[in-house]
Motif scaffolding. Structure first.
Motif: not given
Length: 298
Positions: A182-183, A253-261
């Protein structure tokens, strides 16, 4: 030691010819000068952070506004996901988390406006001084903008997330690897956002006024970044196109990385591609304005 002796000693020193090869004084001088440019941009990041830290109440007001609109959006998304469970591959908690993450990214990604002083400096003629600095205008602006984004993430981004967690409950990354992804995606998204806004700012050299381009940019960014709704909700070819555009690298993209999606490597590669492409376009635009700058008003 007499002056004559000092001159004699200095005459025995190796030549500082810049064409000298490795192991000579000239080579070391060039290396030192090049190394000095690295702390410069690091100091500019710190300067951008401290400059925006002076506007504490403005940041607090922005955090309050983001929180209020985040709560309103959260209730809308809860109603939508209760009517359509599993929509876009999210459950209700993940949809609420998506809402507050996107609210937290408004300030760092500067989704509303450019956040750069370049248009005003072009109109005032101060851009001429920026272009003759012994540093890249693109990297100079990027460094300051990264400092701004870091400050706004801390002051305007984290409070809405904490409020959303307290009122509705949110999901968290599964482990350190997901946090790191995410970072990394957050940093790549900031660079991509800057690259786009930098191009919008440079348009003043050709259009005199950037408000029209800025309004068009606002529509594209709001619609195709994932700010309003997950891009997975867009139907057919429109959804595929939205996911491939640069604005998706800023929020979705960063939101999906945070959610693991989203797959980590593919998502980071997608963001890095657009960040590099927009910076390259910005470098070409900077080169072009050297032949185009006109100081308005005389």
């Amino acid at each position: 030691m007499r002056i004559a002796d000092r001159k004699a000693d200095n005459s025995r020193l190796p030549s500082a010819d810049p064409r000298a090869g490795p192991g000579t004084v000239g080579h070391r001088v060039i290396t030192i000068r090049r190394c000095k440019t690295i702390p410069l941009y690091a100091r500019l990041v710190r300067y951008g952070f401290r400059k925006h830290a002076t506007y504490v109440w403005a940041a607090i007001a922005g955090a309050f506004t983001n929180s209020v609109f985040g709560i309103l959006r959260a209730y809308i998304l809860i109603a939508l996901w209760q009517a359509r469970p599993g929509l876009a591959g999210y459950d209700v908690t993940q949809a609420v988390t998506f809402c507050f993450i996107t609210q937290a990214l408004i300030g760092p990604m500067q989704l509303f406006g450019t956040g750069l002083a370049i248009p005003e400096r072009i109109r005032s003629g101060d851009i001429a001084l920026d272009l003759v600095r012994p540093a890249s205008l693109l990297l100079w602006s990027l460094s300051e903008d990264l400092g701004r984004a870091c400050y706004l993430f801390l002051v305007r981004g984290i409070p809405p997330m904490l409020l959303g967690a307290a009122l509705f409950g949110v999901t968290y990354p599964a482990g350190p690897g997901q946090w790191f992804a995410f970072l990394a995606g957050f940093l790549a998204g900031m660079i991509a956002s800057f690259g786009w806004r930098y191009l919008v700012s440079l348009s003043v050299c050709w259009l005199i006024d950037e408000r029209g381009v800025g309004a068009f940019s606002l529509v594209l960014t709001t619609l195709f970044s994932g700010m309003l709704l997950p891009l997975s909700l867009f139907p057919g070819l429109l959804g595929d196109l939205a996911k491939a555009l640069p604005w998706a690298a800023m929020v979705q993209a960063p939101t999906d990385l945070y959610l693991g999606k989203a797959p980590v490597l593919e998502t980071l590669a997608f963001q890095s591609y657009w960040a590099a492409a927009l910076l390259a376009a910005g470098a070409l635009g900077t080169r072009a304005i050297r032949h185009k700058v006109v100081i308005q008003g005389g």
